[in-house]
Design a protein around this motif. Sequence first.
Motif, PDB file in Angstrom:
ATOM      1  N   ALA A  36      34.975  14.601  69.039  1.00 49.08           N
ATOM      2  CA  ALA A  36      33.651  15.156  68.774  1.00 49.08           C
ATOM      3  C   ALA A  36      33.740  16.350  67.825  1.00 49.08           C
ATOM      4  N   LEU A  37      34.781  17.175  67.987  1.00 48.81           N
ATOM      5  CA  LEU A  37      34.897  18.368  67.151  1.00 48.81           C
ATOM      6  C   LEU A  37      35.395  18.066  65.741  1.00 48.81           C
ATOM      7  N   CYS A  38      36.254  17.076  65.611  1.00 50.35           N
ATOM      8  CA  CYS A  38      36.854  16.761  64.312  1.00 50.35           C
ATOM      9  C   CYS A  38      36.158  15.624  63.600  1.00 50.35           C
ATOM     10  N   GLY A  39      35.134  15.076  64.182  1.00 53.29           N
ATOM     11  CA  GLY A  39      34.448  13.940  63.574  1.00 53.29           C
ATOM     12  C   GLY A  39      33.605  14.358  62.382  1.00 53.29           C
ATOM     13  N   ILE A  40      33.314  13.385  61.526  1.00 57.67           N
ATOM     14  CA  ILE A  40      32.518  13.669  60.332  1.00 57.67           C
ATOM     15  C   ILE A  40      31.155  12.992  60.412  1.00 57.67           C
ATOM     16  N   GLU A  41      30.683  12.745  61.616  1.00 53.58           N
ATOM     17  CA  GLU A  41      29.394  12.101  61.788  1.00 53.58           C
ATOM     18  C   GLU A  41      28.283  13.062  61.382  1.00 53.58           C
ATOM     19  N   GLU A  42      27.209  12.504  60.885  1.00 50.21           N
ATOM     20  CA  GLU A  42      26.069  13.335  60.507  1.00 50.21           C
ATOM     21  C   GLU A  42      25.124  13.552  61.690  1.00 50.21           C
ATOM     22  N   GLY A  43      25.047  12.591  62.562  1.00 56.62           N
ATOM     23  CA  GLY A  43      24.147  12.703  63.703  1.00 56.62           C
ATOM     24  C   GLY A  43      24.798  13.428  64.866  1.00 56.62           C
ATOM     25  N   ARG A  44      23.977  13.834  65.812  1.00 60.42           N
ATOM     26  CA  ARG A  44      24.470  14.549  66.987  1.00 60.42           C
ATOM     27  C   ARG A  44      24.550  13.660  68.218  1.00 60.42           C
ATOM     28  N   VAL A  45      24.078  12.435  68.107  1.00 65.15           N
ATOM     29  CA  VAL A  45      24.074  11.545  69.259  1.00 65.15           C
ATOM     30  C   VAL A  45      25.502  11.232  69.688  1.00 65.15           C
ATOM     31  N   GLU A  46      26.399  11.037  68.723  1.00 62.02           N
ATOM     32  CA  GLU A  46      27.800  10.762  69.051  1.00 62.02           C
ATOM     33  C   GLU A  46      28.424  11.921  69.809  1.00 62.02           C
ATOM     34  N   HIS A  47      28.106  13.133  69.380  1.00 62.14           N
ATOM     35  CA  HIS A  47      28.653  14.318  70.042  1.00 62.14           C
ATOM     36  C   HIS A  47      28.160  14.427  71.478  1.00 62.14           C
TER      37      HIS A  47
END
Length: 74
Positions: A36-47
Amino acid sequence: MAGDEPVTAPDQHKPGHRKSGRIGAVLSAVALVLMALCGIEEGRVEHIWLFGIAGLLIAIVIGDAVLRRNGLRS
């Protein structure tokens, strides 16, 4: 003879590996937080999902430790 003894499977007589299960759950939770901390996702749902599942794993480990300490779980 069979009427006197309960019928159980051989796996029920073996103790489980509790310590390795706890270590595996904690390491999985750490891996989820790092994803979650190192991901490059744009959305917050994954986090939200990753932090939620990691928190659930940690809550299960803590709940198991508390129940075992109080003698409510063998």
